[in-house]
Design a protein around this motif. Structure first.
Motif, PDB file in Angstrom:
ATOM      1  N   SER A 187      25.932 -16.617 -22.622  1.00  0.00           N
ATOM      2  CA  SER A 187      25.138 -17.381 -23.578  1.00  0.00           C
ATOM      3  C   SER A 187      24.782 -18.742 -23.002  1.00  0.00           C
ATOM      4  CB  SER A 187      25.914 -17.582 -24.884  1.00  0.00           C
ATOM      5  OG  SER A 187      25.219 -18.475 -25.753  1.00  0.00           O
ATOM      6  N   GLU A 188      23.560 -19.204 -23.320  1.00  0.00           N
ATOM      7  CA  GLU A 188      23.156 -20.546 -22.899  1.00  0.00           C
ATOM      8  C   GLU A 188      23.913 -21.624 -23.651  1.00  0.00           C
ATOM      9  OE1 GLU A 188      18.526 -19.736 -21.525  1.00  0.00           O
ATOM     10  OE2 GLU A 188      18.927 -20.599 -23.501  1.00  0.00           O
ATOM     11  N   GLY A 189      24.561 -21.274 -24.744  1.00  0.00           N
ATOM     12  CA  GLY A 189      25.309 -22.255 -25.515  1.00  0.00           C
ATOM     13  C   GLY A 189      26.740 -22.433 -25.074  1.00  0.00           C
ATOM     14  N   CYS A 190      27.173 -21.702 -24.054  1.00  0.00           N
ATOM     15  CA  CYS A 190      28.566 -21.722 -23.588  1.00  0.00           C
ATOM     16  C   CYS A 190      28.671 -22.448 -22.253  1.00  0.00           C
ATOM     17  CB  CYS A 190      29.064 -20.281 -23.461  1.00  0.00           C
ATOM     18  SG  CYS A 190      30.575 -20.082 -22.510  1.00  0.00           S
ATOM     19  N   SER A 191      29.442 -23.497 -22.196  1.00  0.00           N
ATOM     20  CA  SER A 191      29.557 -24.293 -20.970  1.00  0.00           C
ATOM     21  C   SER A 191      30.323 -23.576 -19.875  1.00  0.00           C
ATOM     22  CB  SER A 191      30.234 -25.634 -21.271  1.00  0.00           C
ATOM     23  OG  SER A 191      31.548 -25.436 -21.770  1.00  0.00           O
ATOM     24  N   SER A 192      31.067 -22.532 -20.216  1.00  0.00           N
ATOM     25  CA  SER A 192      31.800 -21.765 -19.210  1.00  0.00           C
ATOM     26  C   SER A 192      30.953 -20.674 -18.575  1.00  0.00           C
ATOM     27  CB  SER A 192      33.037 -21.117 -19.851  1.00  0.00           C
ATOM     28  OG  SER A 192      33.917 -22.091 -20.348  1.00  0.00           O
ATOM     29  N   CYS A 193      29.738 -20.453 -19.091  1.00  0.00           N
ATOM     30  CA  CYS A 193      28.916 -19.334 -18.626  1.00  0.00           C
ATOM     31  C   CYS A 193      28.105 -19.579 -17.351  1.00  0.00           C
ATOM     32  CB  CYS A 193      27.986 -18.886 -19.747  1.00  0.00           C
ATOM     33  SG  CYS A 193      28.854 -18.012 -21.082  1.00  0.00           S
TER      34      CYS A 193
ATOM     35  N   VAL B 154      24.374  -1.181  -6.754  1.00  0.00           N
ATOM     36  CA  VAL B 154      25.019  -2.150  -7.642  1.00  0.00           C
ATOM     37  C   VAL B 154      23.973  -2.566  -8.667  1.00  0.00           C
ATOM     38  CG1 VAL B 154      26.117  -4.412  -7.825  1.00  0.00           C
ATOM     39  CG2 VAL B 154      26.600  -2.952  -5.850  1.00  0.00           C
ATOM     40  N   TYR B 155      24.228  -2.282  -9.928  1.00  0.00           N
ATOM     41  CA  TYR B 155      23.282  -2.549 -11.006  1.00  0.00           C
ATOM     42  C   TYR B 155      23.851  -3.649 -11.892  1.00  0.00           C
ATOM     43  CZ  TYR B 155      21.984   2.071  -9.356  1.00  0.00           C
ATOM     44  OH  TYR B 155      21.639   3.136  -8.559  1.00  0.00           O
ATOM     45  N   ILE B 156      23.066  -4.694 -12.132  1.00  0.00           N
ATOM     46  CA  ILE B 156      23.530  -5.841 -12.912  1.00  0.00           C
ATOM     47  C   ILE B 156      22.654  -6.020 -14.141  1.00  0.00           C
ATOM     48  CG2 ILE B 156      23.918  -8.328 -12.909  1.00  0.00           C
ATOM     49  CD1 ILE B 156      24.427  -8.153  -9.897  1.00  0.00           C
ATOM     50  N   LEU B 157      23.294  -6.111 -15.302  1.00  0.00           N
ATOM     51  CA  LEU B 157      22.596  -6.369 -16.557  1.00  0.00           C
ATOM     52  C   LEU B 157      23.257  -7.554 -17.241  1.00  0.00           C
ATOM     53  CD1 LEU B 157      21.642  -3.416 -15.974  1.00  0.00           C
ATOM     54  CD2 LEU B 157      21.636  -3.062 -18.451  1.00  0.00           C
ATOM     55  N   ALA B 158      22.467  -8.561 -17.609  1.00  0.00           N
ATOM     56  CA  ALA B 158      22.990  -9.739 -18.313  1.00  0.00           C
ATOM     57  C   ALA B 158      22.579  -9.670 -19.776  1.00  0.00           C
ATOM     58  CB  ALA B 158      22.467 -11.017 -17.668  1.00  0.00           C
ATOM     59  N   PHE B 159      23.569  -9.555 -20.655  1.00  0.00           N
ATOM     60  CA  PHE B 159      23.338  -9.509 -22.093  1.00  0.00           C
ATOM     61  C   PHE B 159      23.663 -10.877 -22.700  1.00  0.00           C
ATOM     62  CE2 PHE B 159      24.221  -5.072 -21.010  1.00  0.00           C
ATOM     63  CZ  PHE B 159      23.253  -4.392 -21.743  1.00  0.00           C
ATOM     64  N   HIS B 160      22.669 -11.513 -23.315  1.00  0.00           N
ATOM     65  CA  HIS B 160      22.894 -12.802 -23.967  1.00  0.00           C
ATOM     66  C   HIS B 160      23.241 -12.556 -25.435  1.00  0.00           C
ATOM     67  CE1 HIS B 160      21.186 -15.844 -20.946  1.00  0.00           C
ATOM     68  NE2 HIS B 160      21.341 -14.694 -20.311  1.00  0.00           N
ATOM     69  N   VAL B 161      24.470 -12.888 -25.810  1.00  0.00           N
ATOM     70  CA  VAL B 161      24.946 -12.661 -27.174  1.00  0.00           C
ATOM     71  C   VAL B 161      24.465 -13.781 -28.093  1.00  0.00           C
ATOM     72  CG1 VAL B 161      26.954 -11.363 -26.381  1.00  0.00           C
ATOM     73  CG2 VAL B 161      27.127 -13.847 -26.667  1.00  0.00           C
ATOM     74  N   ASP B 162      24.564 -13.540 -29.413  1.00  0.00           N
ATOM     75  CA  ASP B 162      23.984 -14.498 -30.367  1.00  0.00           C
ATOM     76  C   ASP B 162      24.996 -15.333 -31.138  1.00  0.00           C
ATOM     77  OD1 ASP B 162      25.018 -12.545 -32.057  1.00  0.00           O
ATOM     78  OD2 ASP B 162      23.228 -12.463 -33.328  1.00  0.00           O
ATOM     79  N   TYR B 163      26.304 -15.131 -30.948  1.00  0.00           N
ATOM     80  CA  TYR B 163      27.259 -15.856 -31.788  1.00  0.00           C
ATOM     81  C   TYR B 163      27.453 -17.311 -31.405  1.00  0.00           C
ATOM     82  CZ  TYR B 163      30.396 -13.796 -28.167  1.00  0.00           C
ATOM     83  OH  TYR B 163      30.963 -13.364 -26.991  1.00  0.00           O
ATOM     84  N   TRP B 164      26.856 -17.735 -30.271  1.00  0.00           N
ATOM     85  CA  TRP B 164      26.884 -19.159 -29.916  1.00  0.00           C
ATOM     86  C   TRP B 164      25.722 -19.924 -30.547  1.00  0.00           C
ATOM     87  CZ3 TRP B 164      30.207 -22.265 -27.185  1.00  0.00           C
ATOM     88  CH2 TRP B 164      31.262 -21.630 -26.515  1.00  0.00           C
ATOM     89  N   ASN B 165      24.753 -19.224 -31.094  1.00  0.00           N
ATOM     90  CA  ASN B 165      23.524 -19.874 -31.555  1.00  0.00           C
ATOM     91  C   ASN B 165      23.745 -20.886 -32.669  1.00  0.00           C
ATOM     92  OD1 ASN B 165      22.178 -18.346 -29.685  1.00  0.00           O
ATOM     93  ND2 ASN B 165      21.187 -16.992 -31.165  1.00  0.00           N
ATOM     94  N   ARG B 166      24.795 -20.718 -33.449  1.00  0.00           N
ATOM     95  CA  ARG B 166      25.053 -21.625 -34.578  1.00  0.00           C
ATOM     96  C   ARG B 166      25.685 -22.948 -34.146  1.00  0.00           C
ATOM     97  NH1 ARG B 166      29.344 -18.082 -34.424  1.00  0.00           N
ATOM     98  NH2 ARG B 166      31.420 -18.986 -34.686  1.00  0.00           N
ATOM     99  N   LEU B 167      25.970 -23.093 -32.856  1.00  0.00           N
ATOM    100  CA  LEU B 167      26.698 -24.272 -32.389  1.00  0.00           C
ATOM    101  C   LEU B 167      25.811 -25.281 -31.664  1.00  0.00           C
ATOM    102  CD1 LEU B 167      29.944 -22.490 -31.136  1.00  0.00           C
ATOM    103  CD2 LEU B 167      29.531 -23.610 -33.334  1.00  0.00           C
ATOM    104  N   GLY B 168      24.544 -25.362 -32.077  1.00  0.00           N
ATOM    105  CA  GLY B 168      23.697 -26.441 -31.573  1.00  0.00           C
ATOM    106  C   GLY B 168      22.529 -26.016 -30.713  1.00  0.00           C
ATOM    107  N   TRP B 169      22.558 -24.797 -30.139  1.00  0.00           N
ATOM    108  CA  TRP B 169      21.456 -24.365 -29.298  1.00  0.00           C
ATOM    109  C   TRP B 169      21.227 -22.869 -29.481  1.00  0.00           C
ATOM    110  CZ3 TRP B 169      17.365 -26.000 -26.878  1.00  0.00           C
ATOM    111  CH2 TRP B 169      16.721 -25.186 -25.926  1.00  0.00           C
ATOM    112  N   LYS B 170      19.986 -22.473 -29.793  1.00  0.00           N
ATOM    113  CA  LYS B 170      19.655 -21.061 -29.929  1.00  0.00           C
ATOM    114  C   LYS B 170      19.158 -20.519 -28.599  1.00  0.00           C
ATOM    115  CE  LYS B 170      16.989 -17.686 -32.563  1.00  0.00           C
ATOM    116  NZ  LYS B 170      16.024 -17.456 -33.659  1.00  0.00           N
ATOM    117  N   ASP B 171      19.897 -19.588 -28.056  1.00  0.00           N
ATOM    118  CA  ASP B 171      19.554 -18.937 -26.801  1.00  0.00           C
ATOM    119  C   ASP B 171      18.364 -18.007 -27.058  1.00  0.00           C
ATOM    120  OD1 ASP B 171      19.408 -17.329 -24.521  1.00  0.00           O
ATOM    121  OD2 ASP B 171      21.585 -17.285 -24.246  1.00  0.00           O
TER     122      ASP B 171
END
Length: 261
Positions: free
Chosen positions: A53-59, A78-95
């Protein structure tokens, strides 16, 4: 702050000849991250899912790690998929790349892998092993193990065509039973975001392999058929690809994967 625990192509996309990543790798544990992976006899594949998530400083470190792995493994399965979850959106920034569907997928992994909760950044490899997404040695060892493990199933996509905002295709499988699902993912190759608020406020974040659309098709007892998936409207042409994979519905194990560019 510690991460909180909880889970295009514009109208003229051309998907030509299928490019199925082949070749396998034995990873030297002492190898620096910028070096290429070392080829090894053909055996298996590594399917990497990053929940971020873009809202997570550890990401951001996890995003940077998968970017390095992606560059190193261009000629490997090697197949890579990045899933951006939505539960950080309520903490100041909507990804802008977040989706509740991806959160639900992460939560499903919590059930499959007997976890009490989900978190970011989290990586799951081949649907069977999970760990903190920034743990480089753990990821490299998981890739090495997966590449050396023989496959038990096969997935082929043919006659891939784009028409009226969606991709249509034919699929054929081997080694999949009635408890297997076919997943299609539209993946945006890269993106950048200037984050204005939240834990990453003031930073420009770079992303790769963003999942923009995900569709599940139950195979039941069928080993071949047709399928389609809609295309998002915003990515630039040439910046997306199609990734397909087979996943067991009962335990989450991913048994085959392929990609089209």
């Amino acid at each position: 702050m510690k991460a909180i625990k909880i889970f295009f192509l514009l109208g003229c996309l051309t998907l030509g000849t299928a490019i199925l990543k082949q070749g396998y790798a034995a990873i030297d544990r002492d190898q620096v991250s910028r070096k290429k992976l070392v080829p090894d006899p053909v055996k298996g594949f590594a399917f990497i899912e990053l929940f971020t998530s873009e809202g997570c400083s550890s990401c951001p470190p996890a995003d940077e790690l998968i970017a390095r792995i992606n560059k190193e493994s261009e000629a490997l399965p090697v197949y890579i998929l990045a899933f951006h979850v939505d539960y950080w959106n309520r903490l100041g920034w909507k990804d802008v790349y977040s989706d509740a569907t991806y959160t639900k997928r992460q939560q499903q992994y919590a059930g499959w892998l007997n976890l009490s909760s989900v978190y970011t950044p989290q990586i799951v490899v081949n649907g069977q092993k999970e760990f903190v997404g920034s743990e480089e040695n753990t990821l490299r060892n998981a890739i090495k193990y997966s590449l050396q493990k023989p496959v038990t199933a096969k997935l082929e996509l043919n006659e891939v065509k784009t028409d009226k905002g969606q991709i249509n295709l034919h699929y054929k499988t081997e080694g999949a039973d009635q408890h297997t699902s076919l997943f299609l993912a539209i993946v945006q190759l890269n993106a950048q975001t200037k984050v204005k608020r939240g834990e990453n406020g003031g930073h420009t974040l770079s992303h790769i392999q963003l999942v923009r659309q995900l569709k599940r098709i139950s195979l039941k007892d069928e080993n071949a058929g047709t399928a389609s998936i809609g295309l998002p409207k915003d990515p630039d042409p040439g910046k997306v690809e199609l990734v397909a994979f087979l996943q067991n519905d009962t335990d989450g194990k991913i048994i085959a994967a392929t990609q089209y560019k």
